[in-house]
Design a protein around this motif. Structure first.
Motif, PDB file in Angstrom:
ATOM      1  N   ASN A  50       1.000  12.994  -5.027  1.00  0.00           N
ATOM      2  CA  ASN A  50      -0.080  12.818  -4.024  1.00  0.00           C
ATOM      3  C   ASN A  50      -0.826  14.121  -3.793  1.00  0.00           C
ATOM      4  N   ASN A 224      -1.050  -4.369  -3.538  1.00  0.00           N
ATOM      5  CA  ASN A 224      -1.282  -3.137  -4.288  1.00  0.00           C
ATOM      6  C   ASN A 224      -0.211  -2.104  -3.959  1.00  0.00           C
ATOM      7  N   ILE A 225       0.665  -1.831  -4.946  1.00  0.00           N
ATOM      8  CA  ILE A 225       1.699  -0.794  -4.797  1.00  0.00           C
ATOM      9  C   ILE A 225       1.449   0.315  -5.808  1.00  0.00           C
ATOM     10  N   ARG A 227      -2.238   2.273  -7.013  1.00  0.00           N
ATOM     11  CA  ARG A 227      -3.137   3.308  -6.519  1.00  0.00           C
ATOM     12  C   ARG A 227      -4.361   2.639  -5.899  1.00  0.00           C
ATOM     13  N   GLY A 228      -4.861   3.277  -4.857  1.00  0.00           N
ATOM     14  CA  GLY A 228      -6.036   2.742  -4.181  1.00  0.00           C
ATOM     15  C   GLY A 228      -7.262   2.662  -5.076  1.00  0.00           C
ATOM     16  N   ASP A 251      -0.195  -0.798   0.044  1.00  0.00           N
ATOM     17  CA  ASP A 251       0.585   0.416   0.317  1.00  0.00           C
ATOM     18  C   ASP A 251      -0.207   1.650  -0.072  1.00  0.00           C
ATOM     19  N   VAL A 252      -1.298   1.438  -0.783  1.00  0.00           N
ATOM     20  CA  VAL A 252      -2.116   2.558  -1.255  1.00  0.00           C
ATOM     21  C   VAL A 252      -3.592   2.276  -1.001  1.00  0.00           C
ATOM     22  N   GLU A 256      -6.469   8.327   1.294  1.00  0.00           N
ATOM     23  CA  GLU A 256      -5.233   8.568   2.020  1.00  0.00           C
ATOM     24  C   GLU A 256      -5.242  10.000   2.578  1.00  0.00           C
ATOM     25  N   PRO A 257      -4.767  10.278   3.777  1.00  0.00           N
ATOM     26  CA  PRO A 257      -4.094   9.354   4.693  1.00  0.00           C
ATOM     27  C   PRO A 257      -5.023   8.750   5.739  1.00  0.00           C
ATOM     28  N   HIS A 274       1.661   4.317   1.984  1.00  0.00           N
ATOM     29  CA  HIS A 274       2.094   4.847   0.685  1.00  0.00           C
ATOM     30  C   HIS A 274       3.574   5.238   0.740  1.00  0.00           C
ATOM     31  N   GLY A 276       5.963   3.599  -1.107  1.00  0.00           N
ATOM     32  CA  GLY A 276       6.664   2.936  -2.222  1.00  0.00           C
ATOM     33  C   GLY A 276       7.950   3.624  -2.634  1.00  0.00           C
TER      34      GLY A 276
END
Ligand code: 8YV
Length: 309
Positions: A50, A224-225, A227-228, A251-252, A256-257, A274, A276
């Motif tokens: 990240n 979605n686990i 990437r955004g 989750d993404v 972020e954040p 995020h 995961g």
């Protein structure tokens, strides 16, 4: 053996990961990758997936010939640049599958059975006024997985006992007992729940767009686990606001954040920050695998989990 002060840690690590690092390394820390480089003659970097590392960071430290990232995703690394400079890179695949797959399945049930709202329903005493809404069963549905790498395959295996049909898409058909779709639109049309488990890349950038969401349809769910960046969030927000899909578990996020505030007021989403791989056991494994890669580098041995560009 990793020489003292040869590794520069770049980025903020959670305490449980920092403890592992401090037990195994004596190193300098640079919390902000855009900040001032500490004094020292570093030959490797330890970071997290990240934490985006600009190529300028490596240009300012030409002695760095190895970067180990804690995370399965390595979209934070300027891979093309690293390749041209002969800088090795490693990630931490395999050790986070349990945590990521468990979160994905938890989000799936949380979304289908509206568990966050159900808890709120009880806590607000609304139950005294009447029953909670009727929700959806997973059994009998088709789950589509975009990205059949380690995590995608592990997730499919864990979903088999839930009496679902499994389908997938990816660059190529694999020797798997699931229905293959050569493109994401076809998979979205065929499945009831679409789970994103693919890496962030130029090919997957905004892959989930208005057309794909239209194909998923008003009874479809997106999880979605990955990437955004894989989701066109403007299109997703419209689809959720206009109920063009039934719901999404994310989750993404693109930013972020600080995700788009429009997600926060929707009643058909399940949102997590995020997390995961964010279990104690997993983060310890990831940190130690990253450091094992650094040890292999300094011992002039093959890396355990090298990222090949
Ligand atoms: C986080 C992830 O990056 O592994 C990945 O690619 O997205 C997560 O594990 C975590 O911050 C890794 O340290």
């Amino acid at each position: 053996m990793i020489p003292v002060n040869s590794v520069l840690q770049v980025g903020q690590f959670p305490e449980i990961m920092q403890l592992e690092i401090d037990q195994r390394l004596i190193t300098s820390k640079m919390l902000d990758p855009q900040g001032k480089i500490p004094d020292g003659s570093f030959t490797a970097i330890l970071t997290r997936s990240n934490t985006p590392l600009p190529k300028e960071l490596f240009e300012q430290m030409p002695s760095v010939k190895m970067v180990a990232t804690c995370g399965v995703g390595y979209d934070n690394l300027p891979l093309d640049f690293l390749s041209t400079r002969g800088i090795k890179a490693s990630n931490t695949p395999g050790v986070l599958n349990d945590a990521v797959c468990e979160l994905a399945i938890g989000m799936l049930f949380g979304l289908l059975r509206r568990i966050p709202e159900a808890q709120e329903f009880v806590k607000s005493t609304a139950w005294s006024q009447g029953p909670f809404i009727i929700t959806s069963t997973l059994a009998g549905k088709c789950v589509g997985i975009a990205g059949m790498g380690r995590i995608g395959q592990d997730l499919a295996k864990r979903l088999e006992p839930f009496k679902v049909k499994l389908a997938y898409t990816g660059p190529r058909k694999k020797d798997l007992p699931y229905e293959y779709h050569s493109n994401i639109q076809s998979l979205a049309k065929a499945c009831d729940i679409l789970i994103l488990a693919c890496p962030a890349s130029p090919e997957t950038e905004k892959m989930i767009d208005e057309v794909v969401l239209e194909a998923l349809g008003p009874l479809g769910y997106l999880i979605n686990i990955a990437r955004g960046s894989i989701v066109d969030e403007a299109a997703l927000l419209v689809a959720l606001q206009q109920k063009k899909i039934a719901g999404a578990a994310l989750d993404v996020f693109e930013n972020e954040p600080n995700p788009n505030l429009k997600f926060l007021n929707l009643d058909n989403v399940l949102l997590t920050p995020h997390i995961g791989s964010a279990t104690a056991e997993t983060r310890q494994l990831m940190t130690n695998l990253a450091i094992d890669n650094l040890e292999a580098f300094y011992n002039q041995q093959p890396l355990l989990t090298e990222v090949i560009n």
